[in-house]
Design a protein around this motif. Sequence first.
Motif, PDB file in Angstrom:
ATOM      1  N   ARG A  19      10.985  -5.092  -1.021  1.00 26.20           N
ATOM      2  CA  ARG A  19      11.620  -5.247  -2.335  1.00 26.20           C
ATOM      3  C   ARG A  19      11.582  -6.702  -2.803  1.00 26.20           C
ATOM      4  N   GLU A  20      11.941  -7.603  -1.909  1.00 27.99           N
ATOM      5  CA  GLU A  20      11.969  -9.031  -2.247  1.00 27.99           C
ATOM      6  C   GLU A  20      10.611  -9.517  -2.733  1.00 27.99           C
ATOM      7  N   LEU A  21       9.554  -9.207  -1.971  1.00 26.02           N
ATOM      8  CA  LEU A  21       8.222  -9.696  -2.335  1.00 26.02           C
ATOM      9  C   LEU A  21       7.656  -8.963  -3.544  1.00 26.02           C
ATOM     10  N   ASP A  26       1.023   2.694  -6.949  1.00 30.69           N
ATOM     11  CA  ASP A  26      -0.321   2.983  -7.443  1.00 30.69           C
ATOM     12  C   ASP A  26      -1.374   2.117  -6.752  1.00 30.69           C
ATOM     13  N   LEU A  27      -1.051   0.863  -6.509  1.00 28.82           N
ATOM     14  CA  LEU A  27      -2.002  -0.043  -5.870  1.00 28.82           C
ATOM     15  C   LEU A  27      -2.291   0.324  -4.417  1.00 28.82           C
ATOM     16  N   VAL A  28      -1.296   0.897  -3.724  1.00 27.33           N
ATOM     17  CA  VAL A  28      -1.480   1.212  -2.302  1.00 27.33           C
ATOM     18  C   VAL A  28      -1.651   2.714  -2.061  1.00 27.33           C
ATOM     19  N   HIS A  29      -1.769   3.478  -3.152  1.00 26.41           N
ATOM     20  CA  HIS A  29      -2.095   4.914  -3.087  1.00 26.41           C
ATOM     21  C   HIS A  29      -1.015   5.770  -2.424  1.00 26.41           C
ATOM     22  N   VAL A  30       0.235   5.515  -2.789  1.00 23.54           N
ATOM     23  CA  VAL A  30       1.340   6.359  -2.329  1.00 23.54           C
ATOM     24  C   VAL A  30       2.225   6.674  -3.537  1.00 23.54           C
ATOM     25  N   SER A  31       3.251   7.475  -3.333  1.00 23.98           N
ATOM     26  CA  SER A  31       4.173   7.788  -4.426  1.00 23.98           C
ATOM     27  C   SER A  31       5.231   6.691  -4.548  1.00 23.98           C
ATOM     28  N   SER A  32       5.864   6.630  -5.700  1.00 21.16           N
ATOM     29  CA  SER A  32       6.945   5.657  -5.866  1.00 21.16           C
ATOM     30  C   SER A  32       8.100   5.995  -4.932  1.00 21.16           C
ATOM     31  N   ARG A  33       8.257   7.266  -4.609  1.00 17.31           N
ATOM     32  CA  ARG A  33       9.306   7.693  -3.666  1.00 17.31           C
ATOM     33  C   ARG A  33       9.081   7.059  -2.286  1.00 17.31           C
ATOM     34  N   MET A  69      -0.055  -3.002   1.604  1.00 14.69           N
ATOM     35  CA  MET A  69       1.050  -3.634   0.879  1.00 14.69           C
ATOM     36  C   MET A  69       1.020  -5.144   1.067  1.00 14.69           C
ATOM     37  N   ALA A  70       0.748  -5.594   2.275  1.00 16.48           N
ATOM     38  CA  ALA A  70       0.681  -7.033   2.529  1.00 16.48           C
ATOM     39  C   ALA A  70      -0.416  -7.681   1.678  1.00 16.48           C
ATOM     40  N   LEU A  71      -1.559  -7.040   1.582  1.00 14.38           N
ATOM     41  CA  LEU A  71      -2.637  -7.583   0.755  1.00 14.38           C
ATOM     42  C   LEU A  71      -2.224  -7.660  -0.708  1.00 14.38           C
ATOM     43  N   GLU A  72      -1.626  -6.602  -1.223  1.00 15.46           N
ATOM     44  CA  GLU A  72      -1.228  -6.569  -2.637  1.00 15.46           C
ATOM     45  C   GLU A  72      -0.104  -7.556  -2.938  1.00 15.46           C
ATOM     46  N   LEU A  73       0.744  -7.831  -1.946  1.00 15.07           N
ATOM     47  CA  LEU A  73       1.869  -8.749  -2.141  1.00 15.07           C
ATOM     48  C   LEU A  73       1.529 -10.175  -1.696  1.00 15.07           C
ATOM     49  N   HIS A  74       0.265 -10.393  -1.337  1.00  9.89           N
ATOM     50  CA  HIS A  74      -0.243 -11.718  -0.970  1.00  9.89           C
ATOM     51  C   HIS A  74       0.568 -12.352   0.164  1.00  9.89           C
ATOM     52  N   THR A  84       1.384 -11.702   4.778  1.00 10.30           N
ATOM     53  CA  THR A  84       0.896 -11.092   6.012  1.00 10.30           C
ATOM     54  C   THR A  84       1.796  -9.921   6.385  1.00 10.30           C
ATOM     55  N   MET A  85       1.288  -9.052   7.230  1.00 10.53           N
ATOM     56  CA  MET A  85       2.115  -7.943   7.713  1.00 10.53           C
ATOM     57  C   MET A  85       3.303  -8.481   8.500  1.00 10.53           C
ATOM     58  N   GLU A  86       3.091  -9.574   9.234  1.00 14.73           N
ATOM     59  CA  GLU A  86       4.163 -10.176  10.017  1.00 14.73           C
ATOM     60  C   GLU A  86       5.326 -10.595   9.128  1.00 14.73           C
ATOM     61  N   GLU A  87       5.001 -11.215   7.992  1.00  8.65           N
ATOM     62  CA  GLU A  87       6.038 -11.651   7.055  1.00  8.65           C
ATOM     63  C   GLU A  87       6.657 -10.471   6.316  1.00  8.65           C
ATOM     64  N   LEU A  88       5.831  -9.531   5.888  1.00  9.76           N
ATOM     65  CA  LEU A  88       6.315  -8.378   5.128  1.00  9.76           C
ATOM     66  C   LEU A  88       7.300  -7.547   5.941  1.00  9.76           C
ATOM     67  N   TYR A  89       7.007  -7.378   7.236  1.00 15.34           N
ATOM     68  CA  TYR A  89       7.857  -6.550   8.096  1.00 15.34           C
ATOM     69  C   TYR A  89       8.635  -7.342   9.132  1.00 15.34           C
ATOM     70  N   CYS A  90       8.812  -8.637   8.912  1.00 12.97           N
ATOM     71  CA  CYS A  90       9.664  -9.466   9.781  1.00 12.97           C
ATOM     72  C   CYS A  90       9.398  -9.154  11.259  1.00 12.97           C
ATOM     73  N   LEU A  91       8.129  -9.120  11.630  1.00 15.55           N
ATOM     74  CA  LEU A  91       7.768  -8.657  12.971  1.00 15.55           C
ATOM     75  C   LEU A  91       8.368  -9.483  14.107  1.00 15.55           C
ATOM     76  N   PRO A  92       8.407 -10.814  14.033  1.00 16.00           N
ATOM     77  CA  PRO A  92       9.045 -11.537  15.139  1.00 16.00           C
ATOM     78  C   PRO A  92      10.517 -11.148  15.323  1.00 16.00           C
TER      79      PRO A  92
END
Length: 109
Positions: free
Chosen positions: A37-39, A52-59, A79-84, A86-94
């Motif tokens: 949401r933040e990004l 639409d950009l990542v080919h899923v529903s808004s739900r 989603m990480a690509l579209e939001l410019h 990394t996956m690590e940052e998008l999903y707070c992986l650490p």
Amino acid sequence: VWKPVYNMKYPSCERRFTRRDLHIYGKGRETMKNRVRELRTEAGMTQQQLADLVHVSSRTIISLEKGQYNPSLLLAYRMALELHTTMEELYCLPENKEEEDRAYEMEDL
């Protein structure tokens, strides 16, 4: 359409769940923290535009933002690509890894 499989040792409606199953299926455990949401809002996108950009529903985007659903690896990457980011940052992986490690340590006690 999902149909129960009855040729297993335990029919799907009667299967006995172990403690490990509860972890795998997420019961008693939250989904991963994320910054979708933040990004998305920083990028000036609506939920529908990102969907639409990542080919899923808004739900699906709504469920991801609420933490009700963990995405597939490919969806997280898209989603990480579209939001410019990394996956690590998008999903707070650490942070999520540290939280899971603490949960495993508590289980071992």
